[in-house]
Structures are given as C-alpha cells and as structure tokens.
Design a protein around this motif. Structure first.
Motif, PDB file in Angstrom:
ATOM      1  N   PHE A 104       0.849  -1.186   0.000  1.00  0.00           N
ATOM      2  CA  PHE A 104       0.000   0.000   0.000  1.00  0.00           C
ATOM      3  C   PHE A 104       0.886   1.238   0.000  1.00  0.00           C
ATOM      4  CE2 PHE A 104      -2.845  -3.163   1.668  1.00  0.00           C
ATOM      5  CZ  PHE A 104      -4.133  -2.754   1.354  1.00  0.00           C
ATOM      6  N   VAL A 155      -1.170   3.163   4.153  1.00  0.00           N
ATOM      7  CA  VAL A 155      -2.211   2.155   4.346  1.00  0.00           C
ATOM      8  C   VAL A 155      -3.347   2.616   5.256  1.00  0.00           C
ATOM      9  CG1 VAL A 155      -1.123   1.094   6.357  1.00  0.00           C
ATOM     10  CG2 VAL A 155      -2.549  -0.308   4.849  1.00  0.00           C
ATOM     11  N   SER A 204      -6.951   0.799   5.297  1.00  0.00           N
ATOM     12  CA  SER A 204      -7.164  -0.135   6.402  1.00  0.00           C
ATOM     13  C   SER A 204      -8.420   0.228   7.186  1.00  0.00           C
ATOM     14  CB  SER A 204      -5.944  -0.121   7.330  1.00  0.00           C
ATOM     15  OG  SER A 204      -6.182  -0.897   8.487  1.00  0.00           O
ATOM     16  N   VAL A 261       1.357  -6.205   5.733  1.00  0.00           N
ATOM     17  CA  VAL A 261       1.335  -5.041   4.850  1.00  0.00           C
ATOM     18  C   VAL A 261       2.724  -4.423   4.738  1.00  0.00           C
ATOM     19  CG1 VAL A 261       0.457  -2.691   4.584  1.00  0.00           C
ATOM     20  CG2 VAL A 261      -1.078  -4.524   5.309  1.00  0.00           C
ATOM     21  N   ASP A 266       4.225  -0.787   3.562  1.00  0.00           N
ATOM     22  CA  ASP A 266       3.799   0.576   3.253  1.00  0.00           C
ATOM     23  C   ASP A 266       4.926   1.311   2.528  1.00  0.00           C
ATOM     24  OD1 ASP A 266       2.945   3.286   3.308  1.00  0.00           O
ATOM     25  OD2 ASP A 266       1.688   2.863   5.053  1.00  0.00           O
ATOM     26  N   THR A 280       4.476   0.238  10.185  1.00  0.00           N
ATOM     27  CA  THR A 280       3.318  -0.096   9.358  1.00  0.00           C
ATOM     28  C   THR A 280       2.264  -0.816  10.185  1.00  0.00           C
ATOM     29  OG1 THR A 280       4.700  -0.277   7.375  1.00  0.00           O
ATOM     30  CG2 THR A 280       2.539  -1.333   7.302  1.00  0.00           C
TER      31      THR A 280
END
Length: 226
Positions: free
Chosen positions: A20, A23, A27, A41, A43, A145
């Motif tokens: 992402f 994010v 999210s 994830v 980022d 993240t």
C-alpha cells in the motif's frame, strides 16, 4: 449475494504480502465496512521515508506524486498521470464541488477508474525502488506499518488528522536510520594533514604543466617571443 469480506480475505491469501501507499485510510475502510483486519502489509510511503539520509529530511512524509516524480515517471508520462488524477479527483472532492456518491454510479465514470488506477499502477516500481535500499531497515518499516494498521482500526481514528504528514520515527529510530544512511565523505588527506592519493585517483597529476597548457596558442608568441 456476493460475500465481499470472503472475496477480500481469499484474495489477500493468494497475494501474500500486501503493498500500500499510506495504508491508514484503506485499512480503516476495510475494517469499518467489511471487518477485514489487514496483516502482512508493506507501506511504500514509510519505505521511502526510511531511505532519506538525515533526521531533518525525514520530518515530513512525501505524498504519492512526490515519490513517483523520484525516477518512476517523467516528461509526458508524468504529465498524463497527474492529469488523470486531477480529472478524477474533481468528481468526488468537495472543494471542487464533487461527491463520493460518484463511486456508487454504474457504470463507474472512466475518470474515476483512471484515478483509482493511478493510485496503484506504479506501486510495484516504487516498492522495488525503495525495497532495494531498505533491507536493513525492514524491521523498522514493518513495525511502524503495523502500528498504522492498528491505529486505523480504533474508534477514535481520524482519517484527516493534523499529524498525518509527520513521519512516525522516534528519536531512537531516527538515530538508527541516520547511522545506517550515513555516507562517509571522501577524505584526500592523511593523519598528518598531507594530501594522500595514489595513481588510481582520477584527479592525480598526469605530468608537468607546460606554459602551453595555460596560455592560448595565439598568445604564446606574444609572451615568449624574442
């Protein structure tokens, strides 16, 4: 009836790690609307921040456009990308008289589709670009993240909070990043302060200097005539 939550979960299982750019709001939307709690994830926004060399340069986060300008797109391609983002944004951003209801239209306007595509189409290049520089800092990036994802799932989360543009790094994290990013300047002097070079240095003197090296040929006879 489609089970959106199941589709999202199955898709993430197939993909593995998710990439992402910032994010937080994505999210928030996935968790609030579908009960999906993101994991694994990466980022890209934080990856880019971690590549900067000093604490002061990391104070503020860069947006997607700024990151894309750093070697991913240029010239006409960059102009076209920005234009597509601008056209699509005007349809749903309140400051331009737009509304988020445009996302409920069917078929979805082409300008909105182009806007959404522009948000993700260059993430692979950005991820590759910054990941090659962030192997040492991967744990720090992953840690922050994860904090972003957790914060976005809390009831008090503010998607337009005033501190969103500030980097999350603590004093200790910045110190670590400064050390890892430090580039030692070239030192051409030895311990006694004398020039220290060898024949491999590309600036080394290649021989005695002749007066012809510094005086134009048409002036030579003037200065050195009998």
């Amino acid at each position: 009836m489609r089970d959106i939550k199941t589709e999202i979960i199955n898709t993430t299982k197939q993909i593995g790690d998710l990439v992402f750019f910032d994010v937080r709001n994505d999210s928030d939307a996935l968790f609030a609307h579908f009960g999906v709690a993101l994991q694994g994830v990466e980022d890209v926004q934080l990856m880019e921040s971690a590549t900067r060399t000093t604490t002061s340069s990391r104070k503020y986060l860069n947006g997607l456009a700024k990151c894309i300008e750093q070697g991913v797109l240029d010239g006409g391609d960059l102009t076209s990308w920005k234009l597509a983002k601008e056209k699509g944004g005007r349809l749903f951003k309140a400051e331009f008289g737009g509304s988020y209801k445009v996302f409920e239209q069917r078929p979805i306007p082409k300008e909105v589709i182009s806007y959404c595509v522009g948000d993700v189409q260059h993430l692979p290049k950005l991820w590759s670009k910054f990941r090659s520089n962030t192997n040492r800092w991967r744990d720090l990036v992953n840690e922050e993240t994860k904090k972003r994802v957790e914060a976005s799932q809390k009831p008090e989360y503010q998607p337009l909070g005033p501190d969103r543009t500030l980097a999350p790094w603590s004093k200790e994290q910045n110190k670590t990043l400064d050390e890892w990013n430090y580039v030692r300047p070239l030192d051409y002097f030895d311990e006694d302060g004398d020039l220290d070079f060898n024949e491999d240095d590309d600036w080394a003197d290649d021989g005695p200097t002749s007066c012809r090296d510094i005086i134009n040929s048409w002036d030579y006879d003037y200065y050195y005539s009998d």
